[in-house]
Design an enzyme around this catalytic site. Structure first.
Site, PDB file in Angstrom:
ATOM      1  N   ASP A  30       0.827  -1.559   0.224  1.00  0.00           N
ATOM      2  CA  ASP A  30       0.155  -0.384   0.121  1.00  0.00           C
ATOM      3  C   ASP A  30       1.180   0.973   0.382  1.00  0.00           C
ATOM      4  OD1 ASP A  30      -2.315  -1.168  -0.190  1.00  0.00           O
ATOM      5  OD2 ASP A  30      -2.128  -1.335   2.308  1.00  0.00           O
ATOM      6  N   PHE A  31       1.979   1.024   1.273  1.00  0.00           N
ATOM      7  CA  PHE A  31       2.761   2.511   0.501  1.00  0.00           C
ATOM      8  C   PHE A  31       3.616   2.466  -0.204  1.00  0.00           C
ATOM      9  CE2 PHE A  31       1.111   1.501   5.192  1.00  0.00           C
ATOM     10  CZ  PHE A  31       0.537   2.665   5.348  1.00  0.00           C
TER      11      PHE A  31
END
Length: 413
Positions: free
Chosen positions: A185-186
């Site tokens: 996600d990051f």
């Protein structure tokens, strides 16, 4: 020769002035539709670079907020500092009209819905760029907006599985496991930030916005660099536990100490000689079995055993100090609580204590990016749901208090 590009501003004549400069995205207006981790992290980095970021949530709140029954959660508080918050029902016709009006005055839109979601609502990038040709529209998806996997549902763990990460994580002979953190996600959020800022730079030269697409699955392959070396060498890749993903570096592992564990890696032959001296076995550096990384690879169990015999008789702190003085890359395996109160990160401002109005005292991250000559933005707590409805709708769209009350009564906001 003529050009339709806007005239470029002269170089900053005060570049040598020791006084603080404004953060680089000061004046940039962002509508942040991001949800959970990926989009909100991108939006927060934009905010901490100086942008005015307005988080747009459905009237009941985004999923990360819903986990807290409509209030703040720790992830929401960590990834939404320094934003303002409004509510808007994008499924309501009036809500869609208002969003287009907001986008006409914005510089950036950020979203991480599934592909085509905004188009189905009638407010996709083509509509918004027609209304505002200078808009930079940043969209993050799981598998991208084209290709056979386009419509597959995507979450961090499913991308880890599909992208090969889980197949190489864990120990030989045991089932695959995911990484312990939601790093995909990051990765997606960070790449989206980079794409948006790149497009903003282009807009300064051309006057035109554009759509920036980032797919989480596309960010994975480069992280497999070490493992791919094994694939191209051996035709297969085994789970390597705490060892090097490509089996190319020895020693490279996590070793026991008398009070925990320490991770160390030997990259160069100088590192190896330094390690041998640090553990009191300088003669190992001249041993024919260990004189090159290739030879150590074929005697990995022996090498690791020699290192472990030394580390296990010392504390984490003793090992870390000795290897630090010897210039061998190493770090103690720390618990989350130790990281939360890490002195180095707090003194740098990378982590900061924040008294959150809903959660109380918590530690939140600042942006990893620093801009020399500009002070770090002062962290403000993540906003409450719809906290800035009156402020933003009045300032951006000129709506009156009665207009805003009507929108609330009609459940548009």
């Amino acid at each position: 020769m003529t050009s339709d590009a806007p005239e470029r501003a002269p170089a900053d004549a005060t570049a040598g002035d020791p006084g603080p400069r404004a953060l680089p995205l000061t004046g940039v207006k962002v509508l942040d539709l991001g949800r959970i981790y990926q989009g909100p992290w991108c939006g927060m980095m934009l905010a901490l670079a100086g942008a005015d970021v307005v988080k747009v949530e459905q009237p009941g709140g985004e999923p990360a907020r819903l986990r807290g029954n409509g209030g703040a959660t720790v992830p929401l508080a960590m990834l939404n500092a320094n934003k303002r918050d409004i509510t808007l029902d994008l499924k309501h016709p009036r809500g869609r009209e208002l969003f287009v009006e907001l986008a006409m005055g914005a510089d950036v839109v950020v979203e991480n819905f599934g592909p085509g979601t905004m188009d189905r609502l009638g407010i996709g990038p083509d509509v918004l760029l027609a209304a505002n040709p200078r808009l930079v529209y940043g969209a993050a998806t799981g598998y991208g907006i084209d290709g056979p996997d386009r419509d597959q549902l995507a979450m961090d763990v499913t991308i880890q599985a599909h992208g090969g990460i889980m197949s190489v994580t864990g120990f030989p002979g045991q089932p695959p496991v995911k990484a312990g953190v939601a790093f995909v996600d990051f990765l997606g959020g960070t790449h989206l930030y980079g794409g948006i800022v790149t497009a903003l730079y282009e807009r300064e030269r051309t006057g035109r916005g554009r759509v920036v697409d980032v797919a989480m699955i596309d960010t994975i392959y480069p992280t497999l660099a070490s493992n791919l070396s094994a694939y191209y060498r051996d035709g297969t890749v085994e789970r390597s536990g705490n060892g090097h993903g490509g089996g190319a570096l020895v020693p490279y592992d996590v070793f026991p100490t008398s009070d925990g564990h320490i991770a160390l890696i030997v990259v160069t032959e100088q590192h190896w000689r330094n390690l041998c001296a640090a553990i009191g076995r300088p003669e190992l550096a001249e041993d024919e079995r260990y004189r090159s990384n290739g030879r150590r690879f074929h005697h990995a169990d022996e090498v690791n055993g020699l290192v472990a015999a030394w580390t296990s008789s010392h504390t984490r702190a003793e090992v870390r100090t000795a290897l630090g003085e010897a210039r061998v890359p190493a770090a103690a395996v720390r618990e989350i609580g130790e990281v939360v109160e890490d002195r180095h990160l707090h003194e740098r401002g990378a982590l900061q204590h924040l008294d959150h109005p809903e959660l109380g005292p918590i530690v939140v991250p600042h942006s990893p990016m620093r801009y020399r000559g500009s002070d770090l933005a002062e962290l403000r707590p993540s906003p409450a749901l719809g906290e800035h409805n009156a402020e933003v709708y009045a300032d951006w769209l000129g709506l009156s208090a009665d207009d805003i009350a009507t929108l609330a009564a009609e459940a548009v906001i």
